[in-house]
Design an enzyme around this catalytic site. Structure first.
Site, PDB file in Angstrom:
ATOM      1  N   PRO A   1      90.688  86.210 -18.442  1.00 18.86           N
ATOM      2  CA  PRO A   1      90.227  87.348 -19.242  1.00 18.86           C
ATOM      3  C   PRO A   1      91.061  87.459 -20.512  1.00 18.86           C
ATOM      4  O   PRO A   1      92.264  87.201 -20.500  1.00 18.86           O
ATOM      5  CB  PRO A   1      90.475  88.558 -18.328  1.00 18.86           C
ATOM      6  CG  PRO A   1      90.622  87.986 -16.956  1.00 18.86           C
ATOM      7  CD  PRO A   1      91.194  86.627 -17.122  1.00 18.86           C
ATOM      8  N   LYS A   2      90.393  87.833 -21.605  1.00 18.85           N
ATOM      9  CA  LYS A   2      91.097  88.009 -22.878  1.00 18.85           C
ATOM     10  C   LYS A   2      91.386  89.483 -23.113  1.00 18.85           C
ATOM     11  O   LYS A   2      90.479  90.271 -23.333  1.00 18.85           O
ATOM     12  CB  LYS A   2      90.271  87.462 -24.046  1.00 18.85           C
ATOM     13  CG  LYS A   2      91.044  87.518 -25.349  1.00 18.85           C
ATOM     14  CD  LYS A   2      90.238  87.081 -26.537  1.00 18.85           C
ATOM     15  CE  LYS A   2      91.133  86.980 -27.768  1.00 18.85           C
ATOM     16  NZ  LYS A   2      91.947  88.195 -28.006  1.00 18.85           N
ATOM     17  N   PHE A   3      92.660  89.850 -23.049  1.00 19.67           N
ATOM     18  CA  PHE A   3      93.082  91.221 -23.265  1.00 19.67           C
ATOM     19  C   PHE A   3      93.359  91.420 -24.752  1.00 19.67           C
ATOM     20  O   PHE A   3      94.235  90.754 -25.306  1.00 19.67           O
ATOM     21  CB  PHE A   3      94.341  91.532 -22.454  1.00 19.67           C
ATOM     22  CG  PHE A   3      94.116  91.551 -20.969  1.00 19.67           C
ATOM     23  CD1 PHE A   3      93.890  92.746 -20.317  1.00 19.67           C
ATOM     24  CD2 PHE A   3      94.120  90.378 -20.236  1.00 19.67           C
ATOM     25  CE1 PHE A   3      93.684  92.782 -18.947  1.00 19.67           C
ATOM     26  CE2 PHE A   3      93.910  90.397 -18.854  1.00 19.67           C
ATOM     27  CZ  PHE A   3      93.686  91.598 -18.218  1.00 19.67           C
TER      28      PHE A   3
END
Length: 306
Positions: free
Chosen positions: A28-30
């Protein structure tokens, strides 16, 4: 040879579809504040502000004093550890980008109170050094294994980001995680070393627009010519393209109650460094970025977060 700040970080290029070839990892890209964490060895000269911990933003700026909570947590890491990751602040079960940027630009005097009110979390997605040894030449799978091992007994606020090698799981994440403010994925090759300063990773986002924090303006405050912005995953202020007339009026109204701070300079496309006046990071803008010869940031609308 031990790694020292400032370090260049690995970057990602944007893609418009989920890569599915063999040998990939998905995370996931935070969208937060990119940060490298240095836990200095006992034989090293300890940083006065961090007590053996140095926190570095993507630009190379040292932000240790702005995040006393993360500096304290990082002292539990083994000496000689260097992590790469993203700082986020959670509010009501969602990532609050404006909150984390407010913390990143806090003065040392305000930082402790902000840390109590808006505690930060660190989503670690890579380990660059362990026991003082440079791990960047190792393949991703070896670095990921070491990262999980290092953080296994640590717990919040420093944790490893989730990872999967299953594209169907990644696709499910892509569809469901926007509910908590995670707008995309980062895709990495399993056999790839850490390539500092290069766009060797890939990122997939739901939209081509971004939420950016307004940190300043050019021109008159009541009718600014451009806005100075900080984008997710970066901390280097950029000057937007010139605002259209209607947006200048709305921006002037939104900036009216924000006391201007210290002057600064930021990069404007086609011009170079230009002077601007800073403002507290309480206003957000929806922007899009396009590339001709250079990346151009265009403000689409304002989003008041006060």
């Amino acid at each position: 040879m031990r790694l020292r700040p400032p370090l260049k970080v690995a970057l990602a290029e944007t893609v418009d579809a989920l890569p599915r070839e063999p040998g990939l990892a998905y995370e996931p890209k935070f969208d937060g504040h990119r940060m490298v964490v240095f836990r200095e060895g006992r034989g090293d000269r300890e940083d006065r502000e961090g007590g053996g911990v140095v926190l570095q933003a993507r630009s190379g700026r040292i932000v240790t004093a702005a995040f006393p909570d993360l500096a304290a947590a990082a002292r539990e890491l083994p000496d000689g550890t260097v992590l790469d990751g993203e700082v986020v602040v959670w509010r009501d079960g969602r990532i609050d980008f404006a909150a984390v940027q407010g913390r990143a630009f806090a003065t040392p005097g305000r930082a402790p109170a902000l840390a109590r009110r808006l505690p930060a979390s660190y989503a670690a997605f890579d380990v660059l050094a362990a026991d003082g040894a440079d791990l960047r030449p190792l393949r991703y799978t070896a670095r990921r294994e070491r990262l999980v091992e290092l953080l296994a007994g640590l717990g919040p606020p420093i944790q490893a980001v989730p990872m999967t090698t299953d594209p169907e799981v990644a696709a499910a994440w892509y569809e469901t995680l926007p509910a908590i403010g995670v707008e995309g994925l980062v895709v990495k090759r399993l056999d790839q070393p850490y390539k500092a300063g290069r766009r060797a990773w890939r990122k997939l986002r739901h939209t081509d627009t971004w939420d950016a924090v307004v940190v300043g303006f050019t021109g008159a405050q009541e009718r600014p010519a451009s806005l100075v912005l900080v984008l997710p995953d970066d901390d280097t202020p950029v000057v937007s393209s010139p605002l259209p007339a209607a947006l200048r009026a709305r921006a002037g109204a939104a900036l009216r109650d924000l006391a201007p701070g210290e002057p600064g300079t930021a990069m404007a496309v086609g011009i170079g460094e230009v002077p601007y006046r800073s403002v507290p990071p309480r206003l957000m803008a929806e922007v899009e970025t396009g590339t001709t010869r250079h990346t151009v940031t265009t403000v689409l609308r304002l989003k008041d977060t006060s």
